[in-house]
Enzyme design. Sequence first.
Site, mmCIF file in Angstrom:
data_model
loop_
_atom_site.group_PDB
_atom_site.id
_atom_site.type_symbol
_atom_site.label_atom_id
_atom_site.label_comp_id
_atom_site.label_asym_id
_atom_site.label_seq_id
_atom_site.Cartn_x
_atom_site.Cartn_y
_atom_site.Cartn_z
ATOM 1 C CG ASP A 187 -4.977 -3.451 9.034
ATOM 2 O OD1 ASP A 187 -4.583 -2.298 8.768
ATOM 3 O OD2 ASP A 187 -4.665 -4.441 8.336
ATOM 4 C CG ASP A 190 4.555 -1.437 9.580
ATOM 5 O OD1 ASP A 190 5.058 -1.757 10.665
ATOM 6 O OD2 ASP A 190 5.018 -1.823 8.491
ATOM 7 C CG ASP A 235 -3.076 -9.998 4.311
ATOM 8 O OD1 ASP A 235 -2.953 -8.876 4.826
ATOM 9 O OD2 ASP A 235 -2.494 -10.336 3.263
ATOM 10 N NE ARG A 241 -8.024 -7.861 0.207
ATOM 11 C CZ ARG A 241 -7.579 -7.649 -1.037
ATOM 12 N NH1 ARG A 241 -8.403 -7.356 -2.015
ATOM 13 N NH2 ARG A 241 -6.300 -7.757 -1.332
ATOM 14 N NE ARG A 292 -7.486 -10.048 4.054
ATOM 15 C CZ ARG A 292 -6.620 -9.053 3.963
ATOM 16 N NH1 ARG A 292 -6.392 -8.277 5.004
ATOM 17 N NH2 ARG A 292 -5.973 -8.793 2.846
ATOM 18 C CB THR A 351 -1.009 3.092 4.499
ATOM 19 O OG1 THR A 351 -0.076 2.126 4.040
ATOM 20 C CG2 THR A 351 -2.379 2.808 3.920
ATOM 21 C CG LEU A 352 -3.340 6.805 8.959
ATOM 22 C CD1 LEU A 352 -4.583 6.104 8.463
ATOM 23 C CD2 LEU A 352 -3.082 6.437 10.416
ATOM 24 C CE LYS A 403 3.907 -4.658 12.910
ATOM 25 N NZ LYS A 403 4.430 -5.331 11.696
HETATM 26 P P1 IMP Z 1 2.200 1.404 6.704
HETATM 27 O O1 IMP Z 1 1.889 2.187 5.468
HETATM 28 O O2 IMP Z 1 3.640 0.944 6.724
HETATM 29 O O3 IMP Z 1 1.812 2.093 7.980
HETATM 30 O O4 IMP Z 1 1.443 0.031 6.549
HETATM 31 C C1 IMP Z 1 0.195 -0.203 6.967
HETATM 32 C C2 IMP Z 1 -0.363 -1.409 6.246
HETATM 33 O O5 IMP Z 1 0.595 -2.468 6.128
HETATM 34 C C3 IMP Z 1 -1.505 -1.965 7.070
HETATM 35 O O6 IMP Z 1 -2.716 -1.388 6.698
HETATM 36 C C4 IMP Z 1 -1.405 -3.449 6.797
HETATM 37 O O7 IMP Z 1 -2.194 -3.772 5.676
HETATM 38 C C5 IMP Z 1 0.040 -3.718 6.466
HETATM 39 N N1 IMP Z 1 0.777 -4.288 7.635
HETATM 40 C C6 IMP Z 1 1.722 -3.680 8.368
HETATM 41 N N2 IMP Z 1 2.174 -4.475 9.345
HETATM 42 C C7 IMP Z 1 1.495 -5.636 9.227
HETATM 43 C C8 IMP Z 1 1.512 -6.873 9.959
HETATM 44 O O8 IMP Z 1 2.252 -7.079 10.958
HETATM 45 N N3 IMP Z 1 0.653 -7.827 9.536
HETATM 46 C C9 IMP Z 1 -0.184 -7.660 8.473
HETATM 47 N N4 IMP Z 1 -0.234 -6.517 7.766
HETATM 48 C C10 IMP Z 1 0.603 -5.515 8.133
HETATM 49 MG MG MG Z 2 -2.486 -5.914 4.444
#
Ligand code: IMP
Ligand code: MG
Length: 185
Positions: free
Chosen positions: A103, A106, A162, A45, A168, A110-111, A134
Amino acid sequence: MQDYKEFIAETLINEKTLKRRIKELGKQISRDYANEDLLLICILRGGIVFMVDLMRHITVPHAVDCMALTSYGVGARESSGNIRMSLDLQTNIENKNVLLVEDIVDSGHTLTHVLEMLRTRHPKSLKVCALLDKEERREIPVPIDYRGFSIPNKFVFGYGLDLDEYYRNLPFIAVVDLKKYKHPA
Ligand code: IMP
Ligand code: MG
């Protein structure tokens, strides 16, 4: 639920700065996809607020769709490598120019997962637009074609992001003071 003012550590990106940068991204995307068909895909979301603002600055005709993911494993603020699609697209993306709208990137898990999954559907092109990056936290390298802002390794909320599903709606990106934030029961 607490008022965000009780636990906000700082405003990292204010509303005006967000608006200005998103307008620039919209212009850049409009130039790059001139005379090309385009499909924006929002990753729910977190990406919704960003996508609805971004699309209003994209001047080329485009369609939109949404998908949702669920990640299992470690705590709610970390994503594991274990990610599942919980809501699929309504659109057949074969031979389409797809631009994913996220959004924040990190760890990159996920991507990476989403890109792998969508590639099997043979889009014509597949690119990524992420509002926040990040970089310090990256565990897997991921290509970001359009990046709003690089941010430090701090947990942020607002503008689609969130804290336990709340906040949000805030029109800025803020850093949470985890010592003051009370996890909801
Ligand atoms: P990744 O798979 O670690 O790159 O995580 C990405 C997902 O983690 C994003 O789509 C967010 O939903 C969540 N996320 C990562 N960092 C933050 C943050 O600082 N605040 C809120 N959500 C975050
Ligand atoms: Mg999230």
